[in-house]
Scaffold this motif. Structure first.
Motif: not given
Length: 446
Positions: A38-46, A3-9, A51-59, A211-215
Protein backbone atom coordinates in the motif's frame (compact mmCIF):
# COMPACT_ATOMS: atom_id res chain seq x y z
CA UNK A 1 -14.58 9.52 12.30
CA UNK A 2 -15.96 7.94 9.17
CA UNK A 3 -13.47 5.18 8.77
CA UNK A 4 -13.10 5.21 5.01
CA UNK A 5 -14.42 8.60 4.10
CA UNK A 6 -13.02 10.89 1.47
CA UNK A 7 -14.57 13.81 3.27
CA UNK A 8 -12.40 13.63 6.34
CA UNK A 9 -13.23 14.99 9.74
CA UNK A 10 -15.27 18.12 10.25
CA UNK A 11 -12.48 20.01 12.05
CA UNK A 12 -9.50 21.07 9.98
CA UNK A 13 -6.56 19.20 11.49
CA UNK A 14 -5.78 16.69 14.17
CA UNK A 15 -3.80 17.71 17.25
CA UNK A 16 -0.15 17.71 16.21
CA UNK A 17 0.95 17.17 19.81
CA UNK A 18 -0.45 13.67 19.36
CA UNK A 19 2.39 12.76 16.98
CA UNK A 20 4.48 11.25 19.78
CA UNK A 21 5.08 7.90 21.48
CA UNK A 22 1.73 6.16 21.78
CA UNK A 23 0.10 8.65 19.40
CA UNK A 24 -0.41 9.00 15.66
CA UNK A 25 2.03 7.71 13.06
CA UNK A 26 3.42 10.49 10.83
CA UNK A 27 2.72 9.59 7.20
CA UNK A 28 4.19 11.16 4.09
CA UNK A 29 2.90 10.91 0.55
CA UNK A 30 4.58 7.92 -1.09
CA UNK A 31 5.17 6.05 2.20
CA UNK A 32 4.84 2.28 1.87
CA UNK A 33 2.93 -0.09 4.15
CA UNK A 34 2.64 -3.87 4.47
CA UNK A 35 5.90 -4.59 2.70
CA UNK A 36 5.24 -2.11 -0.09
CA UNK A 37 1.71 -3.29 -0.95
CA UNK A 38 0.00 0.00 0.00
CA UNK A 39 1.33 3.43 -0.95
CA UNK A 40 0.01 6.56 0.78
CA UNK A 41 -1.55 9.10 -1.63
CA UNK A 42 -3.17 11.83 0.51
CA UNK A 43 -4.79 12.25 3.91
CA UNK A 44 -8.55 11.76 3.91
CA UNK A 45 -9.21 12.67 7.51
CA UNK A 46 -8.63 11.81 11.11
CA UNK A 47 -10.41 10.76 14.26
CA UNK A 48 -9.68 10.66 17.95
CA UNK A 49 -7.92 7.31 17.56
CA UNK A 50 -6.55 7.32 14.03
CA UNK A 51 -5.67 9.07 10.80
CA UNK A 52 -7.11 7.85 7.49
CA UNK A 53 -5.22 7.96 4.22
CA UNK A 54 -6.09 7.31 0.63
CA UNK A 55 -3.68 4.57 -0.43
CA UNK A 56 -2.96 2.71 -3.66
CA UNK A 57 -3.02 -1.08 -3.43
CA UNK A 58 -0.26 -2.20 -5.80
CA UNK A 59 -1.50 -5.80 -5.65
CA UNK A 60 -5.07 -5.21 -6.82
CA UNK A 61 -4.33 -1.89 -8.59
CA UNK A 62 -7.17 -0.17 -6.71
CA UNK A 63 -7.51 2.72 -4.28
CA UNK A 64 -8.27 1.91 -0.64
CA UNK A 65 -8.73 3.76 2.64
CA UNK A 66 -5.91 3.06 5.12
CA UNK A 67 -6.83 3.66 8.75
CA UNK A 68 -3.74 3.95 10.98
CA UNK A 69 -4.50 3.73 14.69
CA UNK A 70 -2.54 5.45 17.47
CA UNK A 71 -0.10 3.04 19.08
CA UNK A 72 -0.86 3.34 22.83
CA UNK A 73 -2.30 0.12 24.35
CA UNK A 74 -5.86 1.43 24.81
CA UNK A 75 -6.05 2.49 21.13
CA UNK A 76 -4.54 -0.80 20.00
CA UNK A 77 -7.20 -2.58 22.07
CA UNK A 78 -9.96 -0.53 20.43
CA UNK A 79 -8.54 -1.35 17.00
CA UNK A 80 -8.50 -5.08 17.77
CA UNK A 81 -12.16 -4.88 18.72
CA UNK A 82 -13.05 -2.99 15.55
CA UNK A 83 -11.09 -5.45 13.41
CA UNK A 84 -12.91 -8.35 15.07
CA UNK A 85 -16.29 -6.77 14.21
CA UNK A 86 -15.20 -5.93 10.64
CA UNK A 87 -13.88 -9.46 10.07
CA UNK A 88 -17.26 -10.89 11.11
CA UNK A 89 -18.99 -8.46 8.74
CA UNK A 90 -16.75 -9.31 5.76
CA UNK A 91 -16.86 -13.05 6.49
CA UNK A 92 -20.64 -13.30 6.06
CA UNK A 93 -20.86 -10.94 3.07
CA UNK A 94 -18.47 -12.29 0.40
CA UNK A 95 -20.46 -10.61 -2.40
CA UNK A 96 -20.14 -7.20 -0.68
CA UNK A 97 -23.83 -6.48 -1.17
CA UNK A 98 -25.00 -5.71 2.38
CA UNK A 99 -24.43 -1.94 2.45
CA UNK A 100 -21.75 -2.22 5.15
CA UNK A 101 -18.11 -1.18 4.68
CA UNK A 102 -15.73 -4.02 3.80
CA UNK A 103 -12.43 -4.68 5.54
CA UNK A 104 -9.84 -5.72 2.94
CA UNK A 105 -6.79 -6.32 5.10
CA UNK A 106 -5.30 -5.55 8.51
CA UNK A 107 -1.69 -5.49 9.74
CA UNK A 108 0.63 -3.75 12.20
CA UNK A 109 3.04 -1.02 11.18
CA UNK A 110 6.05 -0.15 13.31
CA UNK A 111 7.14 3.49 13.35
CA UNK A 112 9.04 5.88 15.63
CA UNK A 113 5.96 6.29 17.89
CA UNK A 114 5.32 2.57 18.39
CA UNK A 115 3.40 -0.23 16.73
CA UNK A 116 0.23 0.92 14.97
CA UNK A 117 -2.68 -1.38 14.12
CA UNK A 118 -3.78 -0.66 10.53
CA UNK A 119 -7.03 -1.43 8.74
CA UNK A 120 -7.43 -1.40 4.98
CA UNK A 121 -11.01 -0.62 3.97
CA UNK A 122 -12.70 -0.16 0.63
CA UNK A 123 -12.52 3.47 -0.52
CA UNK A 124 -15.88 5.19 -0.30
CA UNK A 125 -17.15 8.69 -1.02
CA UNK A 126 -18.65 11.50 1.04
CA UNK A 127 -20.75 11.10 4.15
CA UNK A 128 -24.49 11.78 4.23
CA UNK A 129 -23.61 14.76 6.44
CA UNK A 130 -21.59 16.18 3.52
CA UNK A 131 -24.53 15.50 1.21
CA UNK A 132 -26.91 17.35 3.56
CA UNK A 133 -24.48 20.30 3.67
CA UNK A 134 -23.93 20.18 -0.10
CA UNK A 135 -27.70 20.46 -0.52
CA UNK A 136 -27.58 23.56 1.74
CA UNK A 137 -29.60 21.90 4.53
CA UNK A 138 -32.69 21.98 2.32
CA UNK A 139 -33.90 18.40 2.58
CA UNK A 140 -33.34 15.90 -0.23
CA UNK A 141 -36.01 14.88 -2.75
CA UNK A 142 -38.14 12.07 -1.29
CA UNK A 143 -37.09 9.52 -3.92
CA UNK A 144 -33.46 10.06 -2.83
CA UNK A 145 -34.41 9.78 0.86
CA UNK A 146 -36.17 6.49 0.07
CA UNK A 147 -33.15 5.11 -1.77
CA UNK A 148 -30.78 6.03 1.06
CA UNK A 149 -33.14 4.59 3.70
CA UNK A 150 -33.27 1.27 1.80
CA UNK A 151 -29.46 1.00 1.85
CA UNK A 152 -29.22 1.83 5.56
CA UNK A 153 -31.95 -0.70 6.41
CA UNK A 154 -30.29 -3.45 4.34
CA UNK A 155 -27.10 -2.77 6.33
CA UNK A 156 -28.91 -2.72 9.69
CA UNK A 157 -30.89 -5.88 8.90
CA UNK A 158 -27.61 -7.66 8.09
CA UNK A 159 -25.90 -6.41 11.26
CA UNK A 160 -28.85 -7.13 13.56
CA UNK A 161 -30.42 -10.30 12.22
CA UNK A 162 -27.47 -12.13 10.71
CA UNK A 163 -24.61 -11.01 12.94
CA UNK A 164 -26.16 -9.91 16.24
CA UNK A 165 -24.20 -6.62 16.08
CA UNK A 166 -25.50 -3.24 17.36
CA UNK A 167 -23.77 -0.30 15.65
CA UNK A 168 -24.52 2.12 18.56
CA UNK A 169 -23.45 5.27 16.67
CA UNK A 170 -25.57 5.51 13.54
CA UNK A 171 -25.77 9.07 12.16
CA UNK A 172 -25.30 10.82 8.80
CA UNK A 173 -21.54 11.17 9.40
CA UNK A 174 -21.17 7.38 9.70
CA UNK A 175 -22.93 6.54 6.45
CA UNK A 176 -20.85 7.03 3.32
CA UNK A 177 -21.89 7.29 -0.31
CA UNK A 178 -20.26 4.84 -2.74
CA UNK A 179 -18.79 7.83 -4.59
CA UNK A 180 -17.57 11.35 -3.93
CA UNK A 181 -20.03 14.15 -4.73
CA UNK A 182 -17.25 16.06 -6.51
CA UNK A 183 -15.70 13.82 -9.23
CA UNK A 184 -12.41 15.74 -8.88
CA UNK A 185 -11.99 14.24 -5.39
CA UNK A 186 -12.50 10.70 -6.62
CA UNK A 187 -9.12 9.07 -7.33
CA UNK A 188 -10.57 6.93 -10.14
CA UNK A 189 -12.90 9.40 -11.85
CA UNK A 190 -10.38 12.25 -11.64
CA UNK A 191 -7.96 10.02 -13.60
CA UNK A 192 -4.94 11.07 -11.55
CA UNK A 193 -2.09 8.61 -11.88
CA UNK A 194 -1.23 6.99 -8.54
CA UNK A 195 1.88 8.21 -6.74
CA UNK A 196 4.14 5.17 -6.55
CA UNK A 197 7.19 6.61 -4.84
CA UNK A 198 7.98 9.39 -2.46
CA UNK A 199 8.23 12.72 -4.31
CA UNK A 200 11.67 14.37 -4.72
CA UNK A 201 13.07 15.73 -1.48
CA UNK A 202 10.44 13.76 0.40
CA UNK A 203 12.52 13.51 3.57
CA UNK A 204 11.30 16.75 5.06
CA UNK A 205 8.00 15.17 6.04
CA UNK A 206 4.84 17.19 6.35
CA UNK A 207 6.03 20.04 4.13
CA UNK A 208 6.03 17.82 1.07
CA UNK A 209 2.67 16.35 1.98
CA UNK A 210 1.08 19.77 2.26
CA UNK A 211 2.64 20.91 -1.05
CA UNK A 212 1.24 17.86 -2.82
CA UNK A 213 -2.14 18.47 -1.20
CA UNK A 214 -2.05 22.12 -2.30
CA UNK A 215 -1.19 21.04 -5.84
CA UNK A 216 -4.09 18.56 -5.87
CA UNK A 217 -6.49 21.18 -4.48
CA UNK A 218 -5.35 23.62 -7.20
CA UNK A 219 -5.95 20.94 -9.82
CA UNK A 220 -9.41 20.22 -8.38
CA UNK A 221 -10.23 23.95 -8.34
CA UNK A 222 -9.15 24.27 -11.99
CA UNK A 223 -11.41 21.34 -12.89
CA UNK A 224 -14.33 23.00 -11.10
CA UNK A 225 -13.59 26.33 -12.83
CA UNK A 226 -13.65 24.57 -16.22
CA UNK A 227 -17.06 23.05 -15.42
CA UNK A 228 -18.33 26.52 -14.42
CA UNK A 229 -17.00 28.04 -17.68
CA UNK A 230 -18.72 25.33 -19.65
CA UNK A 231 -21.99 26.03 -17.76
CA UNK A 232 -21.74 29.74 -18.52
CA UNK A 233 -21.13 29.06 -22.20
CA UNK A 234 -24.23 26.83 -22.18
CA UNK A 235 -26.32 29.74 -20.91
CA UNK A 236 -26.89 28.59 -17.34
CA UNK A 237 -25.62 31.88 -15.99
CA UNK A 238 -29.04 33.53 -15.60
CA UNK A 239 -30.45 30.78 -13.40
CA UNK A 240 -30.77 31.21 -9.63
CA UNK A 241 -27.86 29.88 -7.54
CA UNK A 242 -29.96 26.86 -6.54
CA UNK A 243 -29.32 25.28 -9.93
CA UNK A 244 -25.65 24.60 -9.21
CA UNK A 245 -26.60 21.93 -6.67
CA UNK A 246 -27.92 19.21 -8.91
CA UNK A 247 -28.82 16.45 -6.47
CA UNK A 248 -30.66 14.49 -9.16
CA UNK A 249 -27.48 13.17 -10.73
CA UNK A 250 -25.83 12.07 -7.49
CA UNK A 251 -25.57 8.32 -6.88
CA UNK A 252 -26.97 7.95 -3.36
CA UNK A 253 -26.12 4.29 -2.79
CA UNK A 254 -24.37 4.18 0.56
CA UNK A 255 -22.80 2.03 3.28
CA UNK A 256 -22.66 2.05 7.05
CA UNK A 257 -19.12 2.65 8.38
CA UNK A 258 -17.21 3.18 11.63
CA UNK A 259 -17.56 0.17 13.88
CA UNK A 260 -15.28 1.53 16.60
CA UNK A 261 -18.06 1.50 19.18
CA UNK A 262 -20.16 -1.37 17.79
CA UNK A 263 -20.92 -4.34 20.06
CA UNK A 264 -22.47 -7.77 19.98
CA UNK A 265 -25.95 -7.66 21.52
CA UNK A 266 -24.91 -10.26 24.10
CA UNK A 267 -21.54 -8.58 24.86
CA UNK A 268 -22.25 -4.93 25.64
CA UNK A 269 -19.56 -2.86 27.28
CA UNK A 270 -20.84 0.73 27.39
CA UNK A 271 -23.84 2.26 29.09
CA UNK A 272 -23.63 5.62 27.38
CA UNK A 273 -23.80 5.03 23.65
CA UNK A 274 -24.82 7.07 20.59
CA UNK A 275 -24.15 10.66 19.58
CA UNK A 276 -26.43 12.98 21.57
CA UNK A 277 -28.93 14.00 18.86
CA UNK A 278 -29.46 10.41 17.72
CA UNK A 279 -29.66 8.90 21.21
CA UNK A 280 -32.66 6.74 22.09
CA UNK A 281 -34.75 7.46 25.23
CA UNK A 282 -33.86 4.14 26.90
CA UNK A 283 -30.17 5.11 26.68
CA UNK A 284 -30.81 8.46 28.37
CA UNK A 285 -32.80 6.69 31.12
CA UNK A 286 -30.27 3.81 31.37
CA UNK A 287 -33.02 1.22 30.96
CA UNK A 288 -30.89 -1.24 28.94
CA UNK A 289 -30.74 -1.40 25.13
CA UNK A 290 -30.73 -3.68 22.13
CA UNK A 291 -30.85 -3.49 18.30
CA UNK A 292 -33.77 -1.06 18.48
CA UNK A 293 -31.42 1.79 19.53
CA UNK A 294 -30.01 1.71 15.98
CA UNK A 295 -33.57 1.92 14.64
CA UNK A 296 -34.19 5.09 16.68
CA UNK A 297 -31.00 6.66 15.26
CA UNK A 298 -32.07 5.53 11.77
CA UNK A 299 -35.42 7.36 12.10
CA UNK A 300 -33.62 10.54 13.28
CA UNK A 301 -31.29 10.24 10.26
CA UNK A 302 -34.18 9.72 7.81
CA UNK A 303 -35.91 12.85 9.17
CA UNK A 304 -32.69 14.85 8.77
CA UNK A 305 -32.26 13.71 5.16
CA UNK A 306 -35.84 14.71 4.33
CA UNK A 307 -35.84 18.10 6.09
CA UNK A 308 -32.19 19.20 6.36
CA UNK A 309 -32.66 19.67 10.13
CA UNK A 310 -31.80 17.38 13.02
CA UNK A 311 -34.91 15.90 14.57
CA UNK A 312 -33.79 16.70 18.13
CA UNK A 313 -31.27 19.36 19.19
CA UNK A 314 -31.57 19.44 22.97
CA UNK A 315 -30.00 22.21 25.07
CA UNK A 316 -29.71 22.70 28.79
CA UNK A 317 -31.50 25.70 30.27
CA UNK A 318 -32.37 27.31 33.55
CA UNK A 319 -33.09 24.56 36.04
CA UNK A 320 -33.08 21.67 33.55
CA UNK A 321 -30.44 19.50 31.88
CA UNK A 322 -29.81 18.67 28.24
CA UNK A 323 -31.12 15.16 28.93
CA UNK A 324 -34.42 16.46 30.31
CA UNK A 325 -34.81 18.85 27.37
CA UNK A 326 -34.15 15.91 25.03
CA UNK A 327 -36.94 13.88 26.67
CA UNK A 328 -39.27 16.90 26.50
CA UNK A 329 -38.56 17.42 22.78
CA UNK A 330 -39.27 13.73 22.14
CA UNK A 331 -42.62 13.93 23.94
CA UNK A 332 -43.67 17.13 22.14
CA UNK A 333 -43.22 15.34 18.83
CA UNK A 334 -44.32 11.82 19.78
CA UNK A 335 -46.77 12.25 22.66
CA UNK A 336 -46.31 11.48 26.35
CA UNK A 337 -43.95 8.67 27.30
CA UNK A 338 -45.88 5.72 28.77
CA UNK A 339 -45.44 5.70 32.56
CA UNK A 340 -43.85 2.22 32.50
CA UNK A 341 -41.11 3.44 30.16
CA UNK A 342 -40.66 6.66 32.10
CA UNK A 343 -40.03 5.07 35.50
CA UNK A 344 -38.06 1.85 34.86
CA UNK A 345 -34.60 3.20 34.01
CA UNK A 346 -31.74 3.61 36.48
CA UNK A 347 -31.90 7.39 35.86
CA UNK A 348 -35.70 7.74 35.60
CA UNK A 349 -35.94 9.43 39.03
CA UNK A 350 -33.60 12.18 37.82
CA UNK A 351 -36.21 13.33 35.30
CA UNK A 352 -39.67 11.95 36.05
CA UNK A 353 -41.99 12.09 39.05
CA UNK A 354 -43.94 9.00 40.07
CA UNK A 355 -46.79 9.91 37.70
CA UNK A 356 -44.42 9.81 34.73
CA UNK A 357 -44.33 13.60 34.25
CA UNK A 358 -41.09 15.54 33.78
CA UNK A 359 -40.01 17.21 37.01
CA UNK A 360 -38.71 20.49 35.65
CA UNK A 361 -40.25 21.00 32.19
CA UNK A 362 -43.94 21.11 32.90
CA UNK A 363 -46.02 22.44 30.06
CA UNK A 364 -45.32 20.66 26.79
CA UNK A 365 -46.68 21.90 23.49
CA UNK A 366 -47.41 18.94 21.25
CA UNK A 367 -46.67 19.16 17.54
CA UNK A 368 -46.92 15.74 15.83
CA UNK A 369 -44.56 14.73 13.03
CA UNK A 370 -47.04 14.94 10.13
CA UNK A 371 -48.17 18.47 11.17
CA UNK A 372 -44.54 19.55 11.65
CA UNK A 373 -43.66 18.33 8.13
CA UNK A 374 -46.56 20.26 6.60
CA UNK A 375 -46.27 23.47 8.60
CA UNK A 376 -42.55 23.93 9.03
CA UNK A 377 -41.17 22.01 6.05
CA UNK A 378 -44.00 22.64 3.56
CA UNK A 379 -44.52 18.97 2.72
CA UNK A 380 -47.70 18.11 0.83
CA UNK A 381 -50.31 16.46 3.07
CA UNK A 382 -49.85 13.13 1.29
CA UNK A 383 -46.04 13.16 1.54
CA UNK A 384 -46.22 14.21 5.18
CA UNK A 385 -48.75 11.54 6.10
CA UNK A 386 -46.91 8.73 4.29
CA UNK A 387 -43.49 9.68 5.64
CA UNK A 388 -44.86 10.06 9.18
CA UNK A 389 -46.56 6.64 8.93
CA UNK A 390 -43.15 5.16 8.13
CA UNK A 391 -41.21 7.16 10.73
CA UNK A 392 -43.36 7.41 13.84
CA UNK A 393 -43.64 3.66 14.67
CA UNK A 394 -39.81 3.48 14.64
CA UNK A 395 -39.79 6.24 17.27
CA UNK A 396 -41.91 4.25 19.74
CA UNK A 397 -40.89 4.96 23.34
CA UNK A 398 -41.18 1.19 24.01
CA UNK A 399 -38.08 -0.29 22.31
CA UNK A 400 -39.72 -3.71 21.89
CA UNK A 401 -42.55 -2.16 19.86
CA UNK A 402 -40.27 -0.55 17.27
CA UNK A 403 -40.29 -2.37 13.93
CA UNK A 404 -37.06 -4.17 13.01
CA UNK A 405 -34.97 -3.21 9.98
CA UNK A 406 -36.40 -6.25 8.20
CA UNK A 407 -39.97 -5.10 8.92
CA UNK A 408 -39.19 -1.55 7.79
CA UNK A 409 -37.91 -2.87 4.45
CA UNK A 410 -41.43 -4.22 3.83
CA UNK A 411 -43.12 -0.89 4.57
CA UNK A 412 -45.29 0.56 1.76
CA UNK A 413 -43.49 3.92 1.98
CA UNK A 414 -40.27 2.25 0.81
CA UNK A 415 -42.04 0.24 -1.87
CA UNK A 416 -43.85 3.46 -2.73
CA UNK A 417 -47.10 1.53 -2.96
CA UNK A 418 -48.71 4.24 -0.97
CA UNK A 419 -52.38 3.63 -1.66
CA UNK A 420 -54.46 2.46 1.27
CA UNK A 421 -55.19 -0.99 -0.20
CA UNK A 422 -51.47 -1.73 -0.22
CA UNK A 423 -51.32 -1.19 3.53
CA UNK A 424 -50.33 -4.31 5.39
CA UNK A 425 -52.74 -5.31 8.11
CA UNK A 426 -50.02 -5.83 10.70
CA UNK A 427 -48.42 -2.44 10.05
CA UNK A 428 -48.11 -0.33 13.21
CA UNK A 429 -50.57 2.52 12.68
CA UNK A 430 -49.88 6.15 13.43
CA UNK A 431 -52.12 7.36 16.23
CA UNK A 432 -53.89 10.53 15.27
CA UNK A 433 -53.84 12.98 18.12
CA UNK A 434 -55.61 16.31 18.08
CA UNK A 435 -53.05 18.60 19.64
CA UNK A 436 -51.91 22.20 19.86
CA UNK A 437 -49.73 23.78 17.20
CA UNK A 438 -47.03 25.79 18.95
CA UNK A 439 -43.65 24.21 19.59
CA UNK A 440 -42.81 26.56 22.46
CA UNK A 441 -42.61 25.01 25.86
CA UNK A 442 -42.62 26.80 29.16
CA UNK A 443 -39.80 25.57 31.34
CA UNK A 444 -39.94 26.13 35.04
CA UNK A 445 -37.26 25.86 37.65
CA UNK A 446 -37.52 23.51 40.59
Amino acid sequence: MSCSSSSGSEEEDEDFDSYRKGGYHAVRVGDQFAGGRYIAQRKLGWGQFSTVWLAYDTQTKTYVALKIQKSAPQFAQAALHEIEVLLAIADRDPSNSKCVVQLIDNFKHTGPNGQHPCMVLEFLGDSLLRLIKYNRYKGLPMNKVREICKCILIGLDYLHRELGIIHTDLKPENILLFNTIDPAKDPVRSELAPILERPEGGLNGGGVTSLIEKKMKRRARRAVAKISERRISMGVIGEPPKSDRNIGGIDVRCKIVDFGSACWADKQFAEEIQTRQYRAPEVILQAGYSFSVDMWSFACTAFELATGDMMFTPQSGQGFSEDEDHLALMMELLGKMPRKGAVTGARSKDFFDRHGDLKRIRRLKFWPVDKLLIERYKFSETDAREFAEFLVPILDFSPEKRPTAQQCLQHPWLQHKNSSQDKQINEPSLEKVDVGMSNLKIKVGK
